[in-house]
Design an enzyme around this catalytic site. Structure first.
Site, PDB file in Angstrom:
ATOM      1  N   ARG A   1      -0.250   6.239  20.198  1.00  0.00           N
ATOM      2  CA  ARG A   1      -0.681   7.332  19.322  1.00  0.00           C
ATOM      3  C   ARG A   1      -1.623   8.260  20.088  1.00  0.00           C
ATOM      4  O   ARG A   1      -2.495   7.795  20.823  1.00  0.00           O
ATOM      5  CB  ARG A   1      -1.376   6.774  18.079  1.00  0.00           C
ATOM      6  CG  ARG A   1      -0.473   5.849  17.271  1.00  0.00           C
ATOM      7  CD  ARG A   1      -1.053   5.493  15.923  1.00  0.00           C
ATOM      8  NE  ARG A   1      -0.268   4.454  15.274  1.00  0.00           N
ATOM      9  CZ  ARG A   1       0.894   4.667  14.653  1.00  0.00           C
ATOM     10  NH1 ARG A   1       1.393   5.887  14.589  1.00  0.00           N
ATOM     11  NH2 ARG A   1       1.547   3.668  14.088  1.00  0.00           N
TER      12      ARG A   1
ATOM     13  N   SER B   1       0.806  -1.226   0.000  1.00  0.00           N
ATOM     14  CA  SER B   1       0.000   0.000   0.000  1.00  0.00           C
ATOM     15  C   SER B   1       0.841   1.279   0.000  1.00  0.00           C
ATOM     16  O   SER B   1       1.571   1.538  -0.943  1.00  0.00           O
ATOM     17  CB  SER B   1      -0.962  -0.046   1.186  1.00  0.00           C
ATOM     18  OG  SER B   1      -1.897   0.981   1.108  1.00  0.00           O
TER      19      SER B   1
ATOM     20  N   ARG C   1      -4.182   5.666  22.061  1.00  0.00           N
ATOM     21  CA  ARG C   1      -4.368   4.236  21.773  1.00  0.00           C
ATOM     22  C   ARG C   1      -3.024   3.624  21.381  1.00  0.00           C
ATOM     23  O   ARG C   1      -2.183   4.290  20.752  1.00  0.00           O
ATOM     24  CB  ARG C   1      -5.398   4.005  20.661  1.00  0.00           C
ATOM     25  CG  ARG C   1      -5.123   4.750  19.382  1.00  0.00           C
ATOM     26  CD  ARG C   1      -6.191   4.476  18.335  1.00  0.00           C
ATOM     27  NE  ARG C   1      -6.062   3.133  17.774  1.00  0.00           N
ATOM     28  CZ  ARG C   1      -5.304   2.835  16.708  1.00  0.00           C
ATOM     29  NH1 ARG C   1      -4.587   3.766  16.103  1.00  0.00           N
ATOM     30  NH2 ARG C   1      -5.250   1.605  16.250  1.00  0.00           N
ATOM     31  N   PRO C   2      -2.809   2.355  21.751  1.00  0.00           N
ATOM     32  CA  PRO C   2      -1.546   1.711  21.383  1.00  0.00           C
ATOM     33  C   PRO C   2      -1.507   1.442  19.880  1.00  0.00           C
ATOM     34  O   PRO C   2      -2.540   1.128  19.282  1.00  0.00           O
ATOM     35  CB  PRO C   2      -1.579   0.394  22.167  1.00  0.00           C
ATOM     36  CG  PRO C   2      -3.023   0.130  22.447  1.00  0.00           C
ATOM     37  CD  PRO C   2      -3.713   1.455  22.497  1.00  0.00           C
ATOM     38  N   SER C   3      -0.347   1.560  19.284  1.00  0.00           N
ATOM     39  CA  SER C   3      -0.184   1.209  17.863  1.00  0.00           C
ATOM     40  C   SER C   3      -0.412  -0.296  17.706  1.00  0.00           C
ATOM     41  O   SER C   3      -0.141  -1.066  18.614  1.00  0.00           O
ATOM     42  CB  SER C   3       1.230   1.560  17.412  1.00  0.00           C
ATOM     43  OG  SER C   3       1.600   0.765  16.304  1.00  0.00           O
ATOM     44  N   GLY C   4      -0.893  -0.689  16.528  1.00  0.00           N
ATOM     45  CA  GLY C   4      -1.090  -2.118  16.276  1.00  0.00           C
ATOM     46  C   GLY C   4       0.196  -2.825  15.898  1.00  0.00           C
ATOM     47  O   GLY C   4       0.257  -4.054  15.874  1.00  0.00           O
TER      48      GLY C   4
ATOM     49  N   ALA D   1     -10.649   8.776   8.203  1.00  0.00           N
ATOM     50  CA  ALA D   1     -10.180  10.117   7.843  1.00  0.00           C
ATOM     51  C   ALA D   1      -9.102  10.050   6.755  1.00  0.00           C
ATOM     52  O   ALA D   1      -8.993  10.949   5.922  1.00  0.00           O
ATOM     53  CB  ALA D   1      -9.646  10.830   9.087  1.00  0.00           C
ATOM     54  N   ASN D   2      -8.335   8.942   6.712  1.00  0.00           N
ATOM     55  CA  ASN D   2      -7.251   8.812   5.726  1.00  0.00           C
ATOM     56  C   ASN D   2      -7.740   8.585   4.292  1.00  0.00           C
ATOM     57  O   ASN D   2      -6.952   8.488   3.371  1.00  0.00           O
ATOM     58  CB  ASN D   2      -6.297   7.682   6.128  1.00  0.00           C
ATOM     59  CG  ASN D   2      -6.962   6.304   6.129  1.00  0.00           C
ATOM     60  OD1 ASN D   2      -7.953   6.072   5.418  1.00  0.00           O
ATOM     61  ND2 ASN D   2      -6.439   5.390   6.914  1.00  0.00           N
TER      62      ASN D   2
ATOM     63  N   ASP E   1      -6.456   2.071  -2.824  1.00  0.00           N
ATOM     64  CA  ASP E   1      -7.666   1.831  -2.026  1.00  0.00           C
ATOM     65  C   ASP E   1      -8.007   3.004  -1.108  1.00  0.00           C
ATOM     66  O   ASP E   1      -8.920   2.920  -0.291  1.00  0.00           O
ATOM     67  CB  ASP E   1      -7.605   0.499  -1.252  1.00  0.00           C
ATOM     68  CG  ASP E   1      -6.504   0.451  -0.218  1.00  0.00           C
ATOM     69  OD1 ASP E   1      -5.751   1.430  -0.068  1.00  0.00           O
ATOM     70  OD2 ASP E   1      -6.393  -0.591   0.473  1.00  0.00           O
TER      71      ASP E   1
END
Length: 541
Positions: free
Chosen positions: A506, A64, A497-500, A371-372, A280
Site C-alpha cells: 500500500r 464489518s 507498507r505491506p498489506s496485512g 482516518a477511516n 464501529d
C-alpha cells in the site's frame, strides 16, 4: 475434556481442504461458506481463553465493511479490548489444524497458556445482520458447549455493544449494566445531560441524516430512538430493508470514494454521517452551496474532540496529560493543527486499532482515531476518579460545572472500542455545546490532497518498515528513492507498507496539490514495482 464429543462435533464442522486463514486485527474474514469450522473452533478457543483469565470472553460474528457474502469472527478480551496478541497465534493454529490434530493442539494451548481446566467458562456472543450470521453463531455455540462453557447469546448487536457488555460483566457492573437497555440508558442519560447545557441554537442544528450501511446500526438506532431527547431528530437511510449490506454505502464506501452513499438525498449544508456494517466506524460529510462534497474523516473527528476536551481540562485546572494517537495515514494538516495550533502532543503508531488503543492507555486522556473513522477516547482510572470527585465536591462553580461536563463525556464515550453510535452522540453534543455548524467544524484546517495506491508484488514480506511504518528498511534502496521523490514536491510525504492480508504493497502520498499528490504516489508505486518484485504490468499513471 470429552474427547469423543469433540470428535463427533468436530466432524459436523469439517475444515475445507487446503484452506489456511490468519487471525489479524479484524479477526478471521473470508467467504461465509468457508467459515463453519472456524466458528466452531473459535467457540472452543473462547472457552479456553475464558478459563485462562477466569473472566467472560466475547465473540462477535461479523465481517464489518466487507461485502454481504463474506463473514468473520472476532474474540473480545475481558475489559472489552481486542484479543491478546499471543492468543491470535493460538486462534490461527486452531483454525488451520487438521481434524485429527485438534485434540493435540487444544492440549498444547492449555499447557502454553496455563489454562485451568477446572475453571468455569463463560462466553458472550453477538452477531451482525448478514444472512449467514445466525447459522454461523450456532456453530460457535456448538464449540462452546462441547467444552462445557456457559454462554449468553445477545443475538443481533453492533460490535461495540458486545465489547461493552463484556466489559460491564467483568467489572461487576462498574462500567454499566450488561444489557442493551443498560447501554441505551447510560449513553442517552449522559447525552441528555450534555445537551441541556447547550445554547439553544435553532431547530436546524439538531437534524442529522444517518446512512446505516444497510446493517445492524439501523436496527439498534431505531431501538435507541425512544431514549433520545426530543431536540434530536435523526433520520435513518440504508436501513437494510431494501438493499444489500455495505453495497455502495457505509463509512468505508464514502471514505474511499469521497462521495455520498446511494440512497441518501443530501441538501446543501445538511449534516450527514455514515456508519460501517457493524457500526464501529463513523465519518461525517456535507455538500456546500455549490454542490461540492466535503468529507469529515476520523482525523477531523479526533481534532474536534481534542479541542473540546482540552478546553474542559483547562477549566477543571488539573494537571492531566492529554495526547492524540494517530497512524501514518493521518492527514499531515491534522497533525500540524493538533501540534502547532492546539499544542496537543501527537504520537504516531503502526496501523491497526490495537496499536492505537495500547498507546492511548499511556495518558490521562488518550484520543485515538484512524482516518477511516474508527476511534474513541480513553481516560485513565486516576483521571476518571479525579473528575468524578470534582463534579461532586468542587466549591468553585466554573470548575465544578466543567467537571460535570467531563463526567458526562466519560459516560457517553464507549472506552472499550470505536463505536459509531457513541462517537456520533459525542460529536453531536460537542457541536451543540460549541454552537458549531458542520462547515465551521470542517474549516478548522484544510486537508492536504492525498492519494492511496496499491501495487501487487510476488511476496509482500520483502518490504519491512520502521518508525511506525513511515520508513522502509528493506528492500535496499527503496527508502532512499522515496526520500528523493518526496523532495521534489511541496508539503509532501509518502510511505509504503505491506498489506496485512494479501500480497500487495500500500502506498500513501500527500502534497500541496492533488496533481502533485497523484504524481508522487505514481512515482513511488513505480519504485515499489521495480525494487520490491512487482507482478503483472507496471503501474500506469
Amino acid at each position: 475434556m470429552d474427547t469423543e464429543a469433540l470428535k463427533k462435533y468436530s466432524a459436523l464442522h469439517p475444515k475445507p481442504a487446503g484452506l489456511t486463514l490468519q487471525y489479524g486485527t479484524a479477526g478471521f474474514r473470508t467467504e461465509a461458506e468457508q467459515l463453519d469450522h472456524v466458528m466452531f473452533r473459535m467457540g472452543l478457543l473462547a472457552v479456553l481463553r475464558s478459563k485462562a483469565v477466569a473472566s467472560t470472553i466475547g465473540i462477535v460474528v461479523t465481517a464489518s465493511h466487507n461485502p454481504e457474502e463474506d463473514n468473520g469472527v472476532k474474540l473480545v478480551d475481558p475489559l472489552g479490548e481486542m484479543l491478546h496478541p499471543s492468543w491470535e497465534e493460538y486462534a490461527t493454529q486452531l483454525a488451520n489444524a487438521e481434524e485429527q490434530e485438534l485434540q493435540k493442539i487444544i492440549t498444547e494451548i492449555c499447557q502454553k497458556a496455563a489454562v485451568n481446566q477446572h475453571q468455569d467458562a463463560s462466553v458472550f456472543i453477538g452477531r451482525d445482520t448478514r444472512p449467514s450470521s445466525e447459522k454461523l453463531s450456532q456453530s460457535v455455540i456448538d464449540g462452546i458447549s462441547v467444552l462445557g462453557g456457559q454462554y449468553h447469546d445477545y443475538g443481533l448487536v453492533t460490535t461495540p455493544q458486545l465489547h461493552y457488555m463484556v466489559c460491564c460483566q467483568n467489572t461487576q457492573g462498574q462500567y454499566g449494566k450488561a444489557t442493551l437497555e443498560g447501554y441505551y440508558e447510560k449513553l442517552s442519560k449522559a447525552f441528555t445531560e450534555l445537551i441541556k447545557q447547550s445554547p439553544s441554537s435553532g431547530e436546524s442544528q439538531r437534524h442529522l441524516k444517518i446512512d446505516c450501511a444497510n446493517g445492524i446500526g439501523a436496527l439498534k438506532l431505531s431501538e435507541m430512538q425512544p431514549y433520545f431527547p426530543k431536540e434530536v431528530q435523526i433520520h435513518l437511510y440504508n436501513d437494510g430493508t431494501k438493499e444489500k449490506l455495505n453495497h455502495l454505502c457505509g463509512a468505508d464506501f464514502v471514505k474511499v470514494h469521497q462521495k455520498p452513499p446511494r440512497g441518501l438525498d443530501m441538501k446543501p449544508n445538511e449534516r450527514c454521517c455514515s456508519f460501517d456494517g457493524d457500526a464501529d466506524r463513523i465519518v461525517y460529510y456535507y455538500k456546500d452551496a455549490t454542490g461540492h462534497f466535503h468529507l469529515i474523516d476520523g482525523d477531523k473527528i479526533a481534532t474536534l474532540i481534542s479541542i473540546f476536551l482540552k478546553e474542559l481540562l483547562a477549566k477543571v485546572g488539573q494537571a492531566l496529560k492529554m495526547a492524540v494517537v494517530q497512524t501514518a495515514y493521518a492527514n499531515g494538516s491534522s497533525t500540524r493543527y493538533l501540534e502547532e495550533t492546539l499544542k496537543v502532543p501527537v504520537h504516531c503508531v503502526k496501523t491497526g486499532v490495537k496499536h492505537l488503543h495500547h498507546k492511548a492507555q499511556e495518558f490521562d486522556v488518550g484520543v485515538y482515531f484512524e482516518a477511516n473513522g474508527h476511534g474513541t477516547v480513553l481516560f485513565s482510572k486516576a483521571a476518571e476518579t479525579k473528575v468524578r470527585q470534582l463534579a461532586k465536591e468542587e466549591k468553585d462553580d466554573e470548575k465544578r460545572e466543567a467537571a460535570k461536563v467531563l463526567e458526562n463525556m466519560i459516560d457517553l464515550i464507549n472506552q472499550t472500542v470505536g463505536d459509531a453510535v457513541s462517537d456520533m452522540l459525542v460529536i453531536e453534543a460537542i457541536l451543540a455545546l460549541k454552537g458549531l455548524t458542520v462547515q465551521q467544524w470542517d474549516a478548522l484546517y484544510t486537508d492536504l490532497p492525498n492519494r492511496l495506491l496499491k501495487v501487487q508484488v510476488a511476496d509482500r514480506r520483502v518490504i519491512d518498515t520502521t518508525d511506525a511504518e513511515r520508513r522502509a528498511v528493506t528492500p535496499p534502496g527503496l527508502q532512499e528513492k522515496i526520500d528523493a521523490l518526496v523532495k521534489e514536491y511541496k508539503l509532501s510525504r509518502a510511505f509504503v507498507r505491506p498489506s496485512g492480508t494479501e500480497d500487495v504493497v500500500r502506498i500513501y502520498a500527500e502534497a500541496d496539490t492533488q496533481e502533485n499528490a497523484d504524481a508522487l504516489a505514481h512515482e513511488v508505486s513505480l519504485a515499489v514495482y521495480h525494487l520490491a518484485g512487482g507482478k503483472g504490468a507496471p503501474p500506469q499513471p
